[in-house]
Structures are given as C-alpha cells and as structure tokens.
Design a protein around this motif. Structure first.
Motif, PDB file in Angstrom:
ATOM      1  N   ILE A   1       3.906  -4.712   2.287  1.00  0.00           N
ATOM      2  CA  ILE A   1       5.097  -3.991   1.843  1.00  0.00           C
ATOM      3  C   ILE A   1       4.723  -2.521   1.661  1.00  0.00           C
ATOM      4  CG2 ILE A   1       7.033  -3.909   0.235  1.00  0.00           C
ATOM      5  CD1 ILE A   1       6.387  -6.681  -0.694  1.00  0.00           C
ATOM      6  N   PRO A   2       4.687  -1.738   2.741  1.00  0.00           N
ATOM      7  CA  PRO A   2       4.357  -0.327   2.577  1.00  0.00           C
ATOM      8  C   PRO A   2       5.373   0.366   1.679  1.00  0.00           C
ATOM      9  CG  PRO A   2       5.299  -0.736   4.741  1.00  0.00           C
ATOM     10  CD  PRO A   2       5.044  -2.074   4.129  1.00  0.00           C
ATOM     11  N   GLN A   3       4.874   1.183   0.780  1.00  0.00           N
ATOM     12  CA  GLN A   3       5.749   1.894  -0.144  1.00  0.00           C
ATOM     13  C   GLN A   3       6.292   3.147   0.555  1.00  0.00           C
ATOM     14  OE1 GLN A   3       3.724   2.532  -3.893  1.00  0.00           O
ATOM     15  NE2 GLN A   3       2.979   0.430  -3.952  1.00  0.00           N
ATOM     16  N   ILE A   4       7.443   2.984   1.188  1.00  0.00           N
ATOM     17  CA  ILE A   4       8.070   4.114   1.874  1.00  0.00           C
ATOM     18  C   ILE A   4       9.100   4.705   0.916  1.00  0.00           C
ATOM     19  CG2 ILE A   4       9.181   4.901   3.996  1.00  0.00           C
ATOM     20  CD1 ILE A   4       8.043   2.547   5.445  1.00  0.00           C
ATOM     21  N   TYR A   5       8.581   5.371  -0.078  1.00  0.00           N
ATOM     22  CA  TYR A   5       9.405   5.872  -1.171  1.00  0.00           C
ATOM     23  C   TYR A   5       9.942   7.284  -0.876  1.00  0.00           C
ATOM     24  CZ  TYR A   5       7.541   2.062  -4.114  1.00  0.00           C
ATOM     25  OH  TYR A   5       7.200   0.851  -4.652  1.00  0.00           O
ATOM     26  N   TRP A   6      10.249   7.534   0.384  1.00  0.00           N
ATOM     27  CA  TRP A   6      10.746   8.835   0.807  1.00  0.00           C
ATOM     28  C   TRP A   6      12.109   8.688   1.475  1.00  0.00           C
ATOM     29  CZ3 TRP A   6       5.613   7.412   2.445  1.00  0.00           C
ATOM     30  CH2 TRP A   6       4.612   7.893   1.578  1.00  0.00           C
TER      31      TRP A   6
ATOM     32  N   PRO B   1       0.811  -1.217   0.000  1.00  0.00           N
ATOM     33  CA  PRO B   1       0.000   0.000   0.000  1.00  0.00           C
ATOM     34  C   PRO B   1       0.844   1.267   0.000  1.00  0.00           C
ATOM     35  CG  PRO B   1       0.218  -0.784   2.236  1.00  0.00           C
ATOM     36  CD  PRO B   1       0.936  -1.789   1.352  1.00  0.00           C
ATOM     37  N   PHE B   2       0.198   2.396  -0.237  1.00  0.00           N
ATOM     38  CA  PHE B   2       0.808   3.696  -0.003  1.00  0.00           C
ATOM     39  C   PHE B   2       1.344   3.728   1.427  1.00  0.00           C
ATOM     40  CE2 PHE B   2       0.372   8.213   1.264  1.00  0.00           C
ATOM     41  CZ  PHE B   2       1.186   8.795   0.309  1.00  0.00           C
ATOM     42  N   GLY B   3       2.473   4.411   1.623  1.00  0.00           N
ATOM     43  CA  GLY B   3       3.211   4.274   2.874  1.00  0.00           C
ATOM     44  C   GLY B   3       2.566   4.831   4.120  1.00  0.00           C
TER      45      GLY B   3
ATOM     46  N   LEU C   1      11.047   0.137  -1.159  1.00  0.00           N
ATOM     47  CA  LEU C   1      12.015   1.214  -1.364  1.00  0.00           C
ATOM     48  C   LEU C   1      11.957   1.720  -2.804  1.00  0.00           C
ATOM     49  CD1 LEU C   1      15.077  -0.385   0.477  1.00  0.00           C
ATOM     50  CD2 LEU C   1      13.320   1.113   1.430  1.00  0.00           C
ATOM     51  N   GLY C   2      12.030   3.035  -2.970  1.00  0.00           N
ATOM     52  CA  GLY C   2      11.889   3.652  -4.289  1.00  0.00           C
ATOM     53  C   GLY C   2      13.212   3.953  -4.948  1.00  0.00           C
TER      54      GLY C   2
ATOM     55  N   LEU D   1       8.660   6.613   9.843  1.00  0.00           N
ATOM     56  CA  LEU D   1       7.581   5.850   9.218  1.00  0.00           C
ATOM     57  C   LEU D   1       7.888   4.359   9.203  1.00  0.00           C
ATOM     58  CD1 LEU D   1       4.848   6.015   7.919  1.00  0.00           C
ATOM     59  CD2 LEU D   1       5.933   6.543   5.737  1.00  0.00           C
ATOM     60  N   THR D   2       9.135   4.009   8.967  1.00  0.00           N
ATOM     61  CA  THR D   2       9.534   2.605   9.020  1.00  0.00           C
ATOM     62  C   THR D   2       9.301   2.023  10.410  1.00  0.00           C
ATOM     63  OG1 THR D   2      11.166   2.859   7.255  1.00  0.00           O
ATOM     64  CG2 THR D   2      11.497   1.026   8.771  1.00  0.00           C
TER      65      THR D   2
END
Length: 445
Positions: free
Chosen positions: A340-345, A298-300, A376-377, A357-358
């Motif tokens: 798998i949260p998308q923590i793309y920051w 999902p979105f983070g 990870l982005g 957030l992690t």
C-alpha cells in the motif's frame, strides 16, 4: 473551483494509453485554476489527467482504514476492558456501515504491545503507563473476534524499529523511563539516538542481529497466538531524518560483504527483515493451515527517473536512499502479499503528482504475486490548500484507480479524519466517497 469537462469514452483513446476495467460510460479531464492538470511533473508534460465520472465497484475490492494508536491519534486511552471494547466496537461498526472491508490497527506503535506479549511491554497508549494494562483481558483477542464478527479483516499493524518518535532526554535517561522488560531498555547497545525535532528519535538498530531475532520473535508470537488476517508494517525503517553515521560501528562489526557500502548494507538489513518475516508467515501458514497475509505501506516514491530508468516520473524524496527501503525489489521478489504505497499527494503536486505515481505502482506490481492498494491521505483535506482544498480530490483519486485492473482497492489515513472531520472540506470529501461512491453510511450529515 475546478472546472471539469466531461468527455465521451471514445475520446479516451486519444489520451492516456491505459487499460480500462469495467469502464464507466464517460470520463472527465481534471482542471485546476482553469487549466488541465498535468499528468506528471516532468518538463514538457502534455498529457492530461482523465478520470471516470462514475464509480464502479471492483470484485473483491479492498477498502481499508488505518487506526493509529501512537500518541492516541485515533484510539483513546481507556480505563477498563468495557471502555476499550465499546470504543473498538464503535470503530468497527462505523467502518462496516461506511463500506470498508478492513481495519488496520496499530498494535505495536513504539516497541510495545496492545496484546499479551512475552517480548513487548503493554503499550502506554492503552492506559497511560507502559507495562500496565488490564487483568484477564487481552485486547487483541477481542479486536480480531469483533472485527471478523462484523465482516471486516483485521490487519495487525506493527512499527518494527521505533522506540520513541522524539524525546528531549538523552538515550540512557529515556530508556530508564521504559518498562523493565522493554527490549530497548534491556539492550541499550541495540538502540540508536537520531537527532530529530529538537531532541532525539530512538530506534532499534536494523543492522544488529539481536534486533532482527527480537522482531521475528515478535511477529511469530502474533501469528501463532492470534487470529489476525495480516501482519502490516508501515513506512518507518531507517528514519526520515537521516541516520548519519550513527550505525558505523554496527556496520564495521556485522557487515559480512566486503563489497557493500554502508548504504548497501543498510538496504540489505531491511531486505533481510522483510524476507525473513515473509518466510516466517508462510511457514506458519503451511504448518497451521492459515492464510495470514504480509503487507507493507511504504513511502510512495521508490526512486525517481532521474536516479534510474525504472523509477517513477517524480522529483521527490526517495525511500531507496532515505529509509533504505528497496520497495520495488520486495515486490519483484514476491515477498509481499500486498503493498500500500502512501501516495499522500494530490493530482497537481509539484514533485509527486498522484496520477503518474499511481500508474507507476500499477506497472510495478504487474506480473507479480503482490496485490496493490493505494494509500490515500485524507488528513490533507482542508480549505485553502492547492488540490486538497477541493472536496472532489479524494473521490477523484479513488475514481482514478478504476482505470487500472491490478489496483485492488484503497486504504485511507486515518480513522479520525474520516469519522470526526475537523473542517467542511474534509467532511464533504469523505461523504462524496462513502455515501456517493460506496453507498455507505456515516455517523454525521
């Protein structure tokens, strides 16, 4: 360039009160522009970001890579089964040599299929035309066998609701371009046209009973007929652009709870799909002796602390309100095998810093049956950008996960950014992870 100060293990006790897992001998404080990177974006934050200086592999560590087929982002069109096989084999070989353990391949990018289906037409991203693929060759049978032959898990990635990301055509005109057996074309009353990107995004209406039944048939077909290791949903539920009141008629027709607002009803629609898919997979596993997993990326951000005391110390967009995805609820109910949260920051992000957030996600899965991997982005890496312009950023994000025993690994978006990097920062960042941490190999130097 970031200044990094190495600290002894004993110093860590004075910093963040986090559990350690097989802790390395030393740690470092992360700096940016000569100042320690704040742990969170909250006012008055004094904590610093501290990461191990060396990498230590965890037991059964998950290392996934997304392979996106939408718009042929990571996988090209191919004219023959042989070309398809060679392309996919090369991807799996590269992933295996680099140290990955799983490939998450998009088998249903836009209400279509990279497999022989009774319910979905062949994807246009296979050969260029929807409904047209190969005779006597099923890509999904081949992909699962080849991935598993090389020792990788194969996760079948489905986008459940998307019909098209954007079109300048009207809804009816676009539906007329689809294959005759496309569910959206056959059931136009189930399709919503959401204004987006100068045109329309078309999605299946999550509140329509026909849509839920169709999606359950789609998932059932895969888990019954294919040797996948997991069914994987991405972050697209209700659209990021906002649904407005486009589903008001569906709400009036199908909402059975008089206490539900339209927002409550939308969340219940997504919840119901997630629960039903979970139950379907578990039933199939029990009957067939399988161990297929169900995971979502999902979105983070679920909710910020400003919205609820259970939220994360962030200030960003919230999936609970935006996509109507109650991700924390799914974890607490035990419906997912992994998330798998998308923590793309990056660590220094102004609204959603990576460290805080992690840790929030690590706390969220604690005591549940749901495994946590961090998304990870890698696509963000490029020169001249805050945080992402540092080739150590990706490595440091992975090192940070070592501090939490219940973070089981990471997943990187996406394949092409790892194996055909388009700038020097990205190239060096990937090498520092694959070669420096995982002791793997890359097809470039």
């Amino acid at each position: 360039m970031k200044k990094q100060t190495v600290l002894l293990l004993s110093t860590l006790a004075l910093a963040l009160p986090l559990c350690l897992s097989a802790a390395p001998n030393s740690f470092k404080v992360l700096y940016e522009n000569g100042k320690p990177v704040p742990y969170s974006c909250l006012a008055g934050e004094k904590r610093q970001v501290i990461v191990p200086t060396t990498y230590q592999k965890k037991n059964n560590e998950f290392r996934g890579a997304w392979v996106a087929t939408i718009a042929n982002l990571d996988f090209p069109k191919t004219d023959t089964p042989y070309a398809f096989k060679m392309k996919f084999r090369n991807i799996v070989t590269n992933l295996k040599r680099a140290g990955f353990t799983a490939v998450i391949f998009q088998v249903r990018p836009s209400n279509d299929a990279f497999y022989q289906s009774k319910y979905n037409p062949w994807s246009r991203y296979i050969r260029g035309t929807e409904g047209y693929a190969y005779k006597s060759f099923d890509p999904l049978h081949y992909m699962t066998a080849e991935a598993q032959r090389q020792g990788l898990e194969f996760h079948a990635w489905l986008n459940p609701f998307r019909v098209t990301k954007s079109t300048a055509l009207s809804k009816n005109d676009y539906l007329a371009t689809l294959a005759p057996n496309n569910f959206a074309r056959r059931n136009p009353e189930t399709v919503l046209a959401v204004p987006a990107q100068g045109g329309n995004m078309l999605i299946l209406d999550p509140g329509h009973p026909k849509v839920k039944a169709f999606l359950l048939d789609t998932v059932r077909e895969i888990v019954v007929n294919y040797n996948v290791d997991a069914i994987h949903f991405d972050d697209y539920f209700y659209p990021y652009e906002g649904i407005r009141n486009l589903d008001a008629e569906t709400y009036r027709t199908y909402n059975k709870n008089p206490k539900f607002t339209i927002q409550d009803w939308r969340r219940s629609n997504v919840d119901d799909l997630v629960y039903s898919v979970s139950a379907l997979i578990r039933k199939n596993n029990s009957e067939k002796g399988r161990q297929i997993q169900f995971g979502i990326s999902p979105f983070g951000i679920w909710l910020n602390q400003t919205s609820t005391k259970y939220g994360s110390p962030t200030k960003g967009s919230e999936s609970y309100f935006k996509q109507f995805a109650d991700t924390r609820y799914w974890v607490k109910k035990g419906w997912l095998d992994y998330i798998i949260p998308q923590i793309y920051w990056n660590f220094s992000h102004a609204k959603a810093p990576y460290a805080a957030l992690t840790d929030w996600w690590s706390d969220t899965v604690s005591g549940t049956r749901t495994k946590l991997y961090i998304g990870l982005g890698a696509y963000n890496l490029k020169p001249g950008t805050s945080g992402w312009g540092n080739s150590d950023e990706l490595k440091n994000q992975i090192l940070y996960t070592l501090r939490r025993p219940n973070i089981g690994g990471v997943c990187l978006f996406s394949y092409k950014h790892l194996f055909t990097p388009d700038n020097d920062v990205k190239k060096e960042a990937v090498k520092k992870v694959v070669v420096g941490c995982w002791r793997g190999e890359l097809p470039y130097r």
